[in-house]
Design an enzyme around this catalytic site. Structure first.
Site, mmCIF file in Angstrom:
data_model
loop_
_atom_site.group_PDB
_atom_site.id
_atom_site.type_symbol
_atom_site.label_atom_id
_atom_site.label_comp_id
_atom_site.label_asym_id
_atom_site.label_seq_id
_atom_site.Cartn_x
_atom_site.Cartn_y
_atom_site.Cartn_z
ATOM 1 N N SER A 150 0.816 -1.220 0.000
ATOM 2 C CA SER A 150 0.000 0.000 0.000
ATOM 3 C C SER A 150 0.848 1.268 0.000
ATOM 4 C CB SER A 150 -0.940 0.025 1.220
ATOM 5 O OG SER A 150 -1.859 -1.032 1.124
ATOM 6 N N TYR A 217 -1.644 9.218 -3.999
ATOM 7 C CA TYR A 217 -2.249 8.236 -3.115
ATOM 8 C C TYR A 217 -3.320 8.825 -2.223
ATOM 9 C CZ TYR A 217 0.403 4.795 -5.195
ATOM 10 O OH TYR A 217 0.864 3.939 -6.148
ATOM 11 N N ARG A 256 -1.592 -10.176 -8.272
ATOM 12 C CA ARG A 256 -1.567 -8.974 -9.120
ATOM 13 C C ARG A 256 -0.128 -8.514 -9.281
ATOM 14 N NH1 ARG A 256 -3.480 -4.437 -6.151
ATOM 15 N NH2 ARG A 256 -1.419 -3.551 -6.404
ATOM 16 N N GLU A 272 6.564 -5.135 -8.711
ATOM 17 C CA GLU A 272 6.351 -6.124 -7.649
ATOM 18 C C GLU A 272 5.167 -7.020 -8.005
ATOM 19 O OE1 GLU A 272 4.528 -5.010 -4.064
ATOM 20 O OE2 GLU A 272 3.129 -3.604 -4.990
ATOM 21 N N ASN A 274 1.924 -8.927 -5.973
ATOM 22 C CA ASN A 274 1.156 -8.973 -4.728
ATOM 23 C C ASN A 274 0.466 -10.334 -4.646
ATOM 24 O OD1 ASN A 274 1.314 -5.974 -3.849
ATOM 25 N ND2 ASN A 274 0.783 -5.902 -6.018
ATOM 26 N N GLY A 278 -5.902 -6.653 -2.934
ATOM 27 C CA GLY A 278 -7.162 -6.275 -2.309
ATOM 28 C C GLY A 278 -8.376 -6.824 -3.042
HETATM 29 N N1 ADP Z 1 10.805 2.434 -9.441
HETATM 30 C C1 ADP Z 1 9.671 3.147 -9.446
HETATM 31 N N2 ADP Z 1 9.450 4.074 -10.400
HETATM 32 C C2 ADP Z 1 8.307 4.810 -10.398
HETATM 33 N N3 ADP Z 1 7.338 4.714 -9.483
HETATM 34 C C3 ADP Z 1 7.507 3.810 -8.495
HETATM 35 C C4 ADP Z 1 8.679 2.990 -8.425
HETATM 36 N N4 ADP Z 1 8.566 2.198 -7.346
HETATM 37 C C5 ADP Z 1 7.398 2.504 -6.750
HETATM 38 N N5 ADP Z 1 6.749 3.477 -7.435
HETATM 39 C C6 ADP Z 1 5.436 4.038 -7.082
HETATM 40 O O1 ADP Z 1 5.163 3.719 -5.726
HETATM 41 C C7 ADP Z 1 4.037 2.836 -5.638
HETATM 42 C C8 ADP Z 1 4.259 1.793 -4.558
HETATM 43 O O2 ADP Z 1 5.431 1.054 -4.825
HETATM 44 P P1 ADP Z 1 5.467 -0.530 -4.808
HETATM 45 O O3 ADP Z 1 6.837 -0.950 -5.178
HETATM 46 O O4 ADP Z 1 4.365 -1.086 -5.641
HETATM 47 O O5 ADP Z 1 5.251 -0.861 -3.263
HETATM 48 P P2 ADP Z 1 3.970 -1.344 -2.427
HETATM 49 O O6 ADP Z 1 4.254 -2.750 -2.088
HETATM 50 O O7 ADP Z 1 3.959 -0.467 -1.237
HETATM 51 O O8 ADP Z 1 2.759 -1.205 -3.290
HETATM 52 C C9 ADP Z 1 3.902 2.247 -7.034
HETATM 53 O O9 ADP Z 1 2.586 1.849 -7.262
HETATM 54 C C10 ADP Z 1 4.347 3.413 -7.900
HETATM 55 O O10 ADP Z 1 3.324 4.371 -8.036
HETATM 56 MG MG MG Z 2 2.427 -1.915 -5.266
#
Ligand code: ADP
Ligand code: MG
Length: 319
Positions: A150, A217, A256, A272, A274, A278
């Site tokens: 999140s 967010y 996802r 990543e 998941n 959700g």
């Molecule tokens: N390397 C990246 N480049 C651009 N945006 C990123 C990057 N890493 C994360 N983000 C932004 O941050 C959000 C959350 O990061 P994420 O790695 O998906 O972690 P979480 O497990 O908290 O969802 C992503 O949905 C994206 O919007």
């Molecule tokens: Mg994420």
């Protein structure tokens, strides 16, 4: 018709989302005619599972314990079939360092990164290595805890001066952090159900918020488009990549995969996976399923069916 224990809540930071996912799953299971045992996961989990002896557990938990293999391990020990991924896949998805290494080793594109534990900073002088990392990844650099969800603890550092604060924020969520190359572009979520990729959801920030992470967010400031307007070729590429990640990490049932489509290069990068995304009214996987013609009740019914299918052998039988 089965006795289904819905595991929800727990002590993770995503407890509230999990309670909403769980409540919605319970309603669907009831409509489907199942007997529902709702369990807010706490210290009496094993006792309650033993006492109620469900046919199957629906794990509607996100984050620590519920999504990282811990609860799955207990269900294995108790011999209760459960929804979604098994222990090892959950562990790989929950730990961005493990999953990113697995993807990089398999040739699946994920943004360049370095990872450190708190011990490396406190006892091994890792801070001395920051300038070299900053030079290789180039600003902005994304700093995030290795095992949260999140977007908790995720920070964009625009310059070297931002990095210490970002690290402190990330370390407040985890003993391990990831510093990652920032990918500027469109954000795509590819949900997998069974062995199929569903229509892609794009998270579209308001124009003026594109560079402002906290605004992205804030509820109501991001809109979701499904199916994402990408064209057939790109859609196919993103879906195939997400399925590759799902299989590589050993996922089962549903998951996802989050990707970035880089604006300048047109390349896709996997952020990543998941293991238990959700399942609330506003969540992306149910939206994607609906776009594929799979209503929520049918989605839940299929997920339960998959959990009750005999397990696939982990390895091919020797010849
Ligand atoms: N390397 C990246 N480049 C651009 N945006 C990123 C990057 N890493 C994360 N983000 C932004 O941050 C959000 C959350 O990061 P994420 O790695 O998906 O972690 P979480 O497990 O908290 O969802 C992503 O949905 C994206 O919007
Ligand atoms: Mg994420």
């Amino acid at each position: 018709m089965s006795r289904v224990a819905v595991l929800k809540g727990g002590g993770s930071l995503e407890r509230q989302v999990s309670l909403r996912s769980g409540a919605r799953v319970e309603d669907a299971l009831q409509r489907l005619g199942h007997e529902v045992i709702a369990i807010d996961v706490a210290g009496d989990l094993v006792a309650r599972l033993r006492a109620t002896a469900p046919d199957v557990a629906f794990v509607a938990m996100h984050g620590r314990d519920g999504e990282d293999g811990t609860v799955q391990e207990l269900l294995e020990i108790l011999g209760i079939p459960y929804t979604a991924s098994g222990v090892s896949a959950c562990m790989r998805c929950a730990d961005k360092v493990l999953s990113k290494h697995a993807m990089a080793d398999a040739g699946l594109p994920t943004p360049d990164f370095y990872s450190f534990t708190e011990t490396a900073f406190k006892e091994l002088g890792a801070a001395e290595a920051l300038p070299a990392i900053e030079e290789r990844l180039a600003f902005p650099i994304v700093v995030k805890p290795a095992d949260q969800g999140s977007a908790l603890g995720v920070r964009f550092a625009r310059a070297a001066a931002d990095v210490p604060q970002a690290l402190i924020a990330a370390f407040s969520y985890s003993h391990k952090v990831v510093l990652e190359r920032h990918v500027h572009g469109r954000e795509l979520a590819v949900s997998i159900l069974g062995d199929e990729a569903l229509p892609i959801v794009e998270a579209v920030p308001r124009e003026e918020d594109f560079y402002d992470f906290s605004a992205r967010y804030t509820i109501g400031r991001t809109s979701f488009v499904c199916p994402a307007q990408l064209g057939d070729a790109l859609t196919g590429r993103a879906q195939a990549m997400a399925l590759d990640v799902f299989r590589l990490l050993g996922c089962r049932g549903f998951a996802r995969v989050d990707l970035m489509l880089e604006e300048d290069t047109g390349e896709l990068y996997v952020l990543e996976a998941n293991a238990i995304p959700g399942l609330t009214e506003t969540s992306l996987l149910p939206q994607a399923a609906e776009a594929a013609g799979v209503e929520f009740d049918e989605l839940i019914s299929r997920i339960v069916e998959m959990a009750l299918e005999p397990a696939q052998p982990a390895r091919a039988a020797p010849d």
